[in-house]
Scaffold this active site. Structure first.
Site, short mmCIF file in Angstrom:
data_model
loop_
_atom_site.label_atom_id
_atom_site.label_comp_id
_atom_site.label_asym_id
_atom_site.label_seq_id
_atom_site.Cartn_x
_atom_site.Cartn_y
_atom_site.Cartn_z
N ASP A 8 17.93 62.33 41.88
CA ASP A 8 18.36 62.77 40.56
C ASP A 8 17.61 61.89 39.54
O ASP A 8 17.17 60.80 39.87
CB ASP A 8 19.87 62.58 40.45
CG ASP A 8 20.37 62.80 39.05
OD1 ASP A 8 20.05 63.84 38.45
OD2 ASP A 8 21.08 61.91 38.53
N ASP A 10 18.42 61.45 35.55
CA ASP A 10 19.25 60.75 34.55
C ASP A 10 20.48 60.11 35.20
O ASP A 10 21.28 60.79 35.85
CB ASP A 10 19.67 61.73 33.45
CG ASP A 10 18.47 62.38 32.77
OD1 ASP A 10 17.45 61.69 32.58
OD2 ASP A 10 18.54 63.58 32.45
#
Ligand code: MG
Ligand code: ZN
Length: 183
Positions: A8, A10
């Site tokens: 991922d 952020d």
């Protein structure tokens, strides 16, 4: 087939600053750069998989996304780290920008982006990991052999299809420990 770490963006690689798209707002999570370097050295492809509903919400454009991602990849390359690919979802049902207002197959927790990466990059799910700061980043671990790691508070949410690490050092130790059977 090659092993990969699905990342991922952020809240995992960089500090999550709500719909961020400007280079000047970008800040690496503590230990992330060292961690990415260690994982690449250990033989994993690094693949970013990210929801970017800020595009559907009209906060920034796909081009803005690419500008920041290209900058991040270049910055990491200067640090000796190669991001093999990035996959993003610009959609959100009910969002303001019509073109992206769809119920897609790629917004996490849906697994469309992961399945595309597995196909396009010839990734071996059984030797791969997914790392994210939200449970929706780990849905792929329910349906394939990918091993899940939640970056977060060990006292919080817990499910049997992922482990929890509180920082990047723990993530690297866990993956390099090489026990693919702990799920
Ligand atoms: Mg996140
Ligand atoms: Zn999508």
């Amino acid at each position: 087939m090659t092993p990969a770490v699905f990342l991922d963006r952020d809240g995992t690689i960089n500090v999550d600053k709500d719909y961020m798209y400007r280079v000047e707002d970008f800040e690496y999570m503590e230990g992330a750069v060292e961690g990415l370097k260690a994982l690449e050295r250990a033989g994993f492809l690094l693949v970013v998989v990210t929801n970017q509903s800020g595009i559907a919400r009209g906060f920034f454009t796909e081009n803005d996304y690419h500008v920041l991602m290209d900058w991040m990849k270049k910055d990491l390359a200067e640090k000796g780290i190669h991001i093999a690919a990035d996959y993003y979802c610009p959609h959100l049902p009910g969002a303001k920008v019509k073109k992206y207002n769809i119920e897609c197959e790629c917004r996490k927790p849906k697994t469309g982006l992961y399945m595309r990466a597995i196909r396009e990059l010839d990734i071996d799910p059984d030797r791969s990991y997914a790392v994210g700061d939200k449970i929706r980043d780990l849905e792929i671990c329910r349906t394939t052999g990918v091993t899940g790691i939640l970056l977060g508070d060990k006292n919080k949410e817990r499910e049997d299809y992922f482990s929890i690490c509180e920082n990047w050092k723990e993530i690297v130790d866990l993956i390099k420990g090489g026990d693919h059977a702990f799920t």
